[in-house]
Design an enzyme around this catalytic site. Structure first.
Site, short mmCIF file in Angstrom:
data_model
loop_
_atom_site.label_atom_id
_atom_site.label_comp_id
_atom_site.label_asym_id
_atom_site.label_seq_id
_atom_site.Cartn_x
_atom_site.Cartn_y
_atom_site.Cartn_z
N HIS A 1 0.80 -1.23 0.00
CA HIS A 1 0.00 0.00 0.00
C HIS A 1 0.84 1.29 0.00
O HIS A 1 0.54 2.24 0.72
CB HIS A 1 -0.96 0.00 1.20
CG HIS A 1 -2.05 -1.03 1.11
ND1 HIS A 1 -2.53 -1.52 -0.07
CD2 HIS A 1 -2.77 -1.66 2.09
CE1 HIS A 1 -3.49 -2.41 0.17
NE2 HIS A 1 -3.65 -2.52 1.46
N HIS B 1 -9.81 1.81 -0.04
CA HIS B 1 -9.77 0.75 0.97
C HIS B 1 -10.91 0.88 1.98
O HIS B 1 -10.71 0.67 3.18
CB HIS B 1 -8.40 0.78 1.67
CG HIS B 1 -7.93 -0.55 2.16
ND1 HIS B 1 -8.58 -1.25 3.15
CD2 HIS B 1 -6.89 -1.33 1.78
CE1 HIS B 1 -7.94 -2.38 3.37
NE2 HIS B 1 -6.90 -2.45 2.56
N GLU C 1 -11.64 -4.05 -3.13
CA GLU C 1 -10.67 -3.06 -3.62
C GLU C 1 -10.44 -3.29 -5.11
O GLU C 1 -9.69 -4.18 -5.50
CB GLU C 1 -9.35 -3.21 -2.84
CG GLU C 1 -9.50 -3.11 -1.34
CD GLU C 1 -8.33 -3.74 -0.60
OE1 GLU C 1 -7.17 -3.40 -0.87
OE2 GLU C 1 -8.57 -4.62 0.25
C1 GLA Z 1 -5.20 -5.22 1.98
C2 GLA Z 1 -4.34 -6.41 2.07
C3 GLA Z 1 -4.53 -7.08 3.39
C4 GLA Z 1 -4.31 -6.13 4.51
C5 GLA Z 1 -5.20 -4.93 4.34
C6 GLA Z 1 -4.92 -3.86 5.35
O1 GLA Z 1 -6.48 -5.54 1.74
O2 GLA Z 1 -4.51 -7.30 1.00
O3 GLA Z 1 -3.68 -8.18 3.50
O4 GLA Z 1 -2.98 -5.74 4.54
O5 GLA Z 1 -5.02 -4.37 3.08
O6 GLA Z 1 -4.91 -4.35 6.65
#
Ligand code: GLA
Length: 413
Positions: free
Chosen positions: A159, A233, A375
């Site tokens: 991220h 997200h 997402e």
């Molecule tokens: C995304 C990732 C997860 C986790 C979340 C945040 O969705 O794929 O594994 O890291 O973000 O907690």
């Protein structure tokens, strides 16, 4: 090719209707849409009501740890829906929508104050970038040049790094149009920030239409070749945030394939059929039905944390128009969420890492699986996976994508 403009109809003349009629029209429309959405062959977008009764207002929302002011914007429509967005992380703070009896609840996890946002580690509500999801070992090569990123998630980059776009204050400008109130948020990420090359400008426009659809339009440009994968997200709980887990939600995915992962949640490169796996949501299934199945993929992720290949994905190229990606129904409230996108993939995440340490806007702790994320994105680790759709961004070709979160009810009482 279908475009956002044609789907949302800004080119059509605005229609002014009194609020009561608009609400009734929306209810009827929601029923029709819920019916349409349950058809497994639905791949397009249905017509919808229009109106111009929306509004946008703003207020101060505290400051970042560095002392920068943050603003909260509230978009509202004539269908009884409200969306709150803050300039910190371009985050969706709340989404208030009616249930089948007309009772409003906030269905997006979020915090009451900036301390909540600055302290969280779950990316709740934020736009993540420059590269949403994982890049293996925090390394990639582009045009023969190797780049190193922070390894902030086990051995991998996640991220956007240590201080990704979720922790930045975005510039805001309000827009209005026949399709509803809008808010454009812009963040300029400098060359070398978090290890990525190129001065990159990220822009996301949130727009709320009168048929309870929240549209996200992304536009990303750069002055040097780089990689990017922006997504939102938001965590949803259609019972209302803070109302326990999301295991009873019924999920349908327009995805016959997914990208299996290794133990560090990096795609292996294989594109696998969902048939016979817990990832098969081609027909509506409770999220909880197979989440703890004795299955390697479920064990690796502690539940769902997988990228699905949206059905028009690899086979028909990347730029096909807006198509349905998911439909979710929460049986007790009757609330529904339909996700449409132009993106080729979507991370289906069942909130496995939420651990109760974050306390949400309603004062309740966000425990494991108390929200789910859809997402819309390019596939994780694409910079290292030549067979995946490319996430390279070059100066001569801006990236654009559109995602729609459309809310409704199932009309069953
Ligand atoms: C995304 C990732 C997860 C986790 C979340 C945040 O969705 O794929 O594994 O890291 O973000 O907690």
């Amino acid at each position: 090719m279908e475009t956002t403009a044609s789907v949302l109809g800004p080119s059509r003349p605005p229609v002014h209707v009194p609020g009561g009629i608009a609400r009734a029209a929306c209810l009827v429309l929601a029923l029709v849409l819920a019916g349409c959405a349950s058809r497994s062959d639905m791949s397009g977008v249905q017509p919808r009501a229009e109106g111009t009764g929306g509004a946008i207002r703003q207020q101060a929302f505290g400051t970042t740890p560095a002392g920068d002011p943050v603003t909260l914007y509230t978009l509202s429509n004539t269908g009884g829906m409200e969306v709150e967005v803050i300039t910190y992380g371009a985050a969706i703070k709340a989404i208030r929508v009616p249930d089948r009896e007309g009772r409003i609840a906030n269905v997006a996890l979020g915090f009451d104050d900036m301390a909540g946002y600055a302290g969280q580690t779950a990316y709740i509500g934020a736009v993540v970038g420059r590269y949403g999801n994982r890049i293996a070992q925090g390394r990639f090569t582009l045009d023969g040049q190797a780049y190193r990123l922070a390894q902030n998630n086990g051995p991998n980059a996640l991220h956007g790094g240590l201080m990704g776009f979720d922790k930045r204050v975005w510039a805001a400008s309000e827009t209005t149009g026949p399709e509803g109130p809008g808010l454009t948020l812009t963040y300029v990420s400098l060359d070398g920030e978090e290890g990525y090359p190129g001065n990159l400008t990220a822009e996301v426009t949130y727009r709320l239409t009168d048929d309870n659809a929240l549209t996200l339009e992304y536009r990303v440009t750069t002055d040097r070749p780089t990689v990017q994968n922006l997504t939102n997200h938001a965590y949803f709980n259609l019972k209302g945030e803070g109302s326990g887990d999301i295991l009873d939600h019924e999920l349908t995915l327009d995805a016959e394939r997914f990208t299996p992962i290794d133990a560090t949640l990096i795609p292996t490169g294989e594109i696998r059929s969902v048939a016979g796996t817990p990832l098969d949501f081609t027909e509506p299934r409770r999220i909880g039905d197979r989440i703890d199945a004795d299955d390697e993929q479920m064990r690796f992720a502690g539940g769902y944390d997988h990228n699905v290949v949206l059905d028009r994905g690899l086979a028909s190229g990347l730029t096909g128009g807006l198509r349905r990606a998911a439909f979710v129904r929460e049986p007790s409230s009757g609330r529904t969420l339909e996700v449409l996108t132009t993106q080729p993939g979507m991370q289906v995440y069942s909130g496995n890492f939420l651990d109760g340490t974050a306390v949400g806007a309603g004062g309740r702790a966000y425990g494991r699986r108390s929200g789910f994320c859809l997402e819309t994105q390019h596939y994780p680790d694409s910079p290292n996976q030549p067979s995946f759709p490319s996430t390279a961004l070059r100066p001569d070709a801006p990236f654009t994508s559109t995602t729609v979160f459309r809310f409704g009810t199932d009309g069953q009482g």
